[in-house]
Write a protein that holds these residues in place. Structure first.
Motif, mmCIF file in Angstrom:
data_model
loop_
_atom_site.group_PDB
_atom_site.id
_atom_site.type_symbol
_atom_site.label_atom_id
_atom_site.label_comp_id
_atom_site.label_asym_id
_atom_site.label_seq_id
_atom_site.Cartn_x
_atom_site.Cartn_y
_atom_site.Cartn_z
ATOM 1 N N LEU A 150 0.902 -1.245 -0.030
ATOM 2 C CA LEU A 150 0.051 0.001 -0.250
ATOM 3 C C LEU A 150 0.798 1.221 -0.002
ATOM 4 O O LEU A 150 1.831 1.520 0.488
ATOM 5 C CB LEU A 150 -0.963 0.109 1.167
ATOM 6 C CG LEU A 150 -2.016 -1.578 1.694
ATOM 7 C CD1 LEU A 150 -2.596 -0.644 2.613
ATOM 8 C CD2 LEU A 150 -2.672 -0.873 -0.052
ATOM 9 N N TYR A 151 0.187 2.574 -0.694
ATOM 10 C CA TYR A 151 0.402 3.629 -0.942
ATOM 11 C C TYR A 151 -0.107 4.544 0.569
ATOM 12 O O TYR A 151 -1.347 4.545 0.174
ATOM 13 C CB TYR A 151 1.246 4.415 -1.969
ATOM 14 C CG TYR A 151 1.998 2.865 -2.666
ATOM 15 C CD1 TYR A 151 4.010 3.727 -2.524
ATOM 16 C CD2 TYR A 151 2.073 2.317 -3.436
ATOM 17 C CE1 TYR A 151 4.422 2.636 -3.519
ATOM 18 C CE2 TYR A 151 2.869 1.021 -3.941
ATOM 19 C CZ TYR A 151 3.828 1.171 -4.761
ATOM 20 O OH TYR A 151 5.203 1.193 -4.660
ATOM 21 N N LEU A 152 0.953 4.987 0.996
ATOM 22 C CA LEU A 152 -0.508 6.816 1.434
ATOM 23 C C LEU A 152 0.809 7.699 1.127
ATOM 24 O O LEU A 152 2.011 8.245 0.645
ATOM 25 C CB LEU A 152 0.242 6.287 3.160
ATOM 26 C CG LEU A 152 0.166 7.731 3.842
ATOM 27 C CD1 LEU A 152 -1.538 8.065 3.969
ATOM 28 C CD2 LEU A 152 0.581 7.737 5.390
ATOM 29 N N PHE A 153 0.104 9.073 0.551
ATOM 30 C CA PHE A 153 0.330 9.274 0.382
ATOM 31 C C PHE A 153 -0.830 10.484 -0.130
ATOM 32 O O PHE A 153 -1.824 10.393 -0.233
ATOM 33 C CB PHE A 153 0.821 9.656 -1.945
ATOM 34 C CG PHE A 153 0.064 9.449 -1.708
ATOM 35 C CD1 PHE A 153 -0.974 9.484 -3.219
ATOM 36 C CD2 PHE A 153 -0.305 7.761 -2.837
ATOM 37 C CE1 PHE A 153 -1.331 9.633 -4.076
ATOM 38 C CE2 PHE A 153 -1.128 7.222 -2.813
ATOM 39 C CZ PHE A 153 -1.998 7.970 -3.933
ATOM 40 N N PHE A 154 -0.180 12.110 -0.716
ATOM 41 C CA PHE A 154 -1.506 13.346 -0.972
ATOM 42 C C PHE A 154 -1.305 13.499 -2.316
ATOM 43 O O PHE A 154 -0.708 14.186 -3.061
ATOM 44 C CB PHE A 154 -0.729 14.384 -0.244
ATOM 45 C CG PHE A 154 -1.595 15.331 -0.889
ATOM 46 C CD1 PHE A 154 -2.655 16.127 1.046
ATOM 47 C CD2 PHE A 154 -1.512 16.693 -1.680
ATOM 48 C CE1 PHE A 154 -3.387 16.899 0.902
ATOM 49 C CE2 PHE A 154 -1.943 17.607 -1.474
ATOM 50 C CZ PHE A 154 -2.674 18.417 -0.406
ATOM 51 N N GLU A 155 -2.880 13.776 -3.121
ATOM 52 C CA GLU A 155 -3.344 13.731 -4.087
ATOM 53 C C GLU A 155 -3.499 15.292 -3.883
ATOM 54 O O GLU A 155 -4.679 15.668 -3.700
ATOM 55 C CB GLU A 155 -4.112 13.181 -4.428
ATOM 56 C CG GLU A 155 -4.263 13.253 -5.998
ATOM 57 C CD GLU A 155 -4.734 14.032 -6.795
ATOM 58 O OE1 GLU A 155 -4.022 15.044 -7.410
ATOM 59 O OE2 GLU A 155 -5.578 14.716 -5.974
ATOM 60 N N PRO A 156 -2.677 15.519 -4.963
ATOM 61 C CA PRO A 156 -3.114 17.579 -4.343
ATOM 62 C C PRO A 156 -3.730 18.437 -5.524
ATOM 63 O O PRO A 156 -4.067 18.815 -5.524
ATOM 64 C CB PRO A 156 -1.876 17.962 -4.914
ATOM 65 C CG PRO A 156 -1.097 17.488 -6.493
ATOM 66 C CD PRO A 156 -1.627 15.584 -5.487
ATOM 67 N N ARG A 157 -4.892 17.301 -6.349
ATOM 68 C CA ARG A 157 -6.003 17.969 -7.470
ATOM 69 C C ARG A 157 -6.988 18.030 -6.502
ATOM 70 O O ARG A 157 -7.692 19.144 -6.374
ATOM 71 C CB ARG A 157 -5.958 17.574 -8.720
ATOM 72 C CG ARG A 157 -6.693 18.147 -9.343
ATOM 73 C CD ARG A 157 -6.784 17.460 -11.096
ATOM 74 N NE ARG A 157 -5.680 17.092 -11.648
ATOM 75 C CZ ARG A 157 -4.977 18.539 -11.986
ATOM 76 N NH1 ARG A 157 -5.488 19.331 -11.938
ATOM 77 N NH2 ARG A 157 -3.888 18.453 -12.912
ATOM 78 N N SER A 158 -6.609 17.050 -6.136
ATOM 79 C CA SER A 158 -8.586 17.237 -5.159
ATOM 80 C C SER A 158 -7.708 17.402 -3.502
ATOM 81 O O SER A 158 -9.277 17.411 -2.483
ATOM 82 C CB SER A 158 -8.952 15.109 -5.250
ATOM 83 O OG SER A 158 -7.794 14.307 -4.434
ATOM 84 N N GLY A 159 -7.035 17.854 -3.187
ATOM 85 C CA GLY A 159 -6.723 17.979 -1.564
ATOM 86 C C GLY A 159 -6.856 16.317 -0.853
ATOM 87 O O GLY A 159 -7.134 16.939 0.434
ATOM 88 N N TYR A 160 -7.085 15.185 -0.873
ATOM 89 C CA TYR A 160 -6.904 14.159 -0.289
ATOM 90 C C TYR A 160 -5.862 13.501 0.136
ATOM 91 O O TYR A 160 -4.824 13.233 -0.791
ATOM 92 C CB TYR A 160 -7.732 13.341 -0.803
ATOM 93 C CG TYR A 160 -9.385 13.174 -1.510
ATOM 94 C CD1 TYR A 160 -10.265 13.165 0.578
ATOM 95 C CD2 TYR A 160 -9.899 13.933 -2.181
ATOM 96 C CE1 TYR A 160 -11.180 13.524 0.285
ATOM 97 C CE2 TYR A 160 -11.790 13.696 -1.807
ATOM 98 C CZ TYR A 160 -12.788 13.563 -0.699
ATOM 99 O OH TYR A 160 -13.582 13.863 -0.557
ATOM 100 N N TRP A 161 -5.623 12.671 1.608
ATOM 101 C CA TRP A 161 -4.770 11.653 1.418
ATOM 102 C C TRP A 161 -5.356 10.703 1.128
ATOM 103 O O TRP A 161 -6.087 10.200 1.364
ATOM 104 C CB TRP A 161 -4.464 11.921 2.945
ATOM 105 C CG TRP A 161 -3.299 12.986 3.675
ATOM 106 C CD1 TRP A 161 -3.191 14.125 3.715
ATOM 107 C CD2 TRP A 161 -1.964 13.285 3.466
ATOM 108 N NE1 TRP A 161 -1.911 15.037 3.800
ATOM 109 C CE2 TRP A 161 -1.473 14.725 4.010
ATOM 110 C CE3 TRP A 161 -1.001 11.869 3.224
ATOM 111 C CZ2 TRP A 161 0.314 15.036 3.619
ATOM 112 C CZ3 TRP A 161 0.352 12.633 3.461
ATOM 113 C CH2 TRP A 161 0.831 13.797 3.664
#
Length: 391
Positions: free
Chosen positions: A199-210
């Motif tokens: 699994l990967y834990l990251f921040f998606e900047p377009r939607s603002g979701y972690w």
């Protein structure tokens, strides 16, 4: 966000209007190499929109535009503030109304390009309106933790071994979304593939979701605009947000998790055991008790003394010294010090093989074995799922 304004703007080396210029960079970057043009291309070949925040010394406003100084093509602007040396934090911003000199998706075009419907040089200037939901917030880059784990309100409240989020999330060298990125190793303890996969834990900047997903964000690249994102990051097992103002994931207060028990009968019939493949899915359930914790690795003991082994494994007894951090996995590791000979007092040689004490993140065991980070050489081990034990 028709103007693609959401995201992080970092201070660049450029100066305009006697003020610093802030640039919105692509989400993926290697900390050691910095930005490259390849980071700007999404998996489908589209480019991540580059935007700049700068001060215009004619109007007295801060603007966000695709080129520095391109006020005519700005997607947003601040209130007038000649005294502002930095972008106003917490003040009212104005958003460009649709129409005028914008691109096909409402994104302002570059100064040197003329989009359809942009008109000629005699066209009316762009119109802006107050937009209270648009805000600018400054924050410092915190120091990311080497390892984070999910649990309850307290780190001692560990997750069940079959929980989809159980396990160590280790910090990666590359960042995504201009924030730390973590990876949980593939797990070998039972459960469906959706639970045991990496699994990967990251921040998606377009939607603002972690996000916590089965797919690597580095393989996906920047998310495209206006396109279906199903399976873009693989399977989505958890998310939190939108929260652009959080830099470290352990500061997140609320998570949503995919839980079969929370699905309606109709959803179970439609979905079966399939984990959602879109980070905008509506089937994730709030988990108010869930927290992400950083492991306390600052006060790790330098030496451990192990004893009490039965006769067959007495060779494991002795002093174990902490290894350099570069040789750790997600948690510290120790190596047994060779015992002294009774005759000379020097370390014994011959027949003394190295012994290591380390953590095996695929199962949650603490292991003593001959080879570092090789559970197959284990001679002794703790119980499984020891996620709350930093050492």
């Amino acid at each position: 966000d028709v103007h693609d304004l959401n995201g992080d703007y970092t201070q660049s080396s450029d100066v305009y209007g006697e003020r610093p210029v802030f640039a919105k960079r692509p989400p993926s970057s290697a900390e050691t190499t910095g930005f490259t043009q390849a980071d700007n291309v999404a998996r489908d070949g589209s480019s991540f929109p580059m935007l700049y925040m700068f001060f215009d010394d004619i109007s007295g406003r801060w603007h966000i535009a695709p080129e520095v100084g391109a006020v005519t093509y700005a997607g947003a602007r601040s209130a007038i503030g000649w005294e502002s040396l930095l972008p106003p934090v917490g003040g009212l911003w104005q958003l460009r109304e649709s129409g005028g000199a914008t691109g096909s998706r409402g994104v302002p075009t570059s100064r040197g390009a003329r989009s359809v419907g942009s008109g000629n040089s005699g066209s009316s200037p762009p119109q802006f309106k107050d937009w209270p939901d648009l805000f600018v917030k400054a924050f410092e880059r915190g120091t990311p933790s080497r390892t984070v784990v999910f649990g309850g309100e307290d780190i001692s409240q560990t997750l069940d071994g079959l929980h989809v989020l159980a396990g160590d999330f280790g910090l990666l060298r590359e960042s995504y979304g201009r924030r730390p990125t973590y990876r949980r190793a593939h797990r070998i303890r039972g459960g469906p593939a959706s639970i045991t996969a990496a699994l990967y834990l990251f921040f998606e900047p377009r939607s603002g979701y972690w996000l916590v997903t089965s797919g690597s964000p580095f393989a996906a690249g920047p998310t495209p605009v206006g396109k279906e994102l199903s399976d873009y990051f693989g399977r989505v097992v958890a998310r939190s947000g939108p929260c652009w103002d959080i830099f470290l994931p352990q500061d997140i207060g609320a998570w949503e998790v995919f839980d079969f028990k929370e699905l309606s009968n109709q959803e179970l019939l439609e979905r079966g055991t399939q984990v959602p493949d879109s980070h905008l899915t509506t089937v994730l359930a709030p988990a108010p008790w869930l927290r992400l914790h950083q492991l306390g690795l600052s006060d790790v003991p330098k030496k451990l003394y192990l004893s009490g082994f039965p006769k067959r494994t007495q060779m494991l007894s002795g002093v174990y010294e902490l290894l350099p951090e570069a040789r750790w996995n997600t948690r510290p590791a120790w190596q047994r010090v060779a015992p002294l000979t009774q005759s000379s007092g020097a370390p014994s040689v011959g027949g003394e093989y190295p012994k290591h004490l380390f953590f095996w993140p695929e199962s949650g065991h603490w292991v003593i074995g001959a080879d570092l980070h090789n559970a197959r050489t284990a001679i002794a081990r703790s119980a499984a799922g020891r996620w709350s034990a930093a050492s």
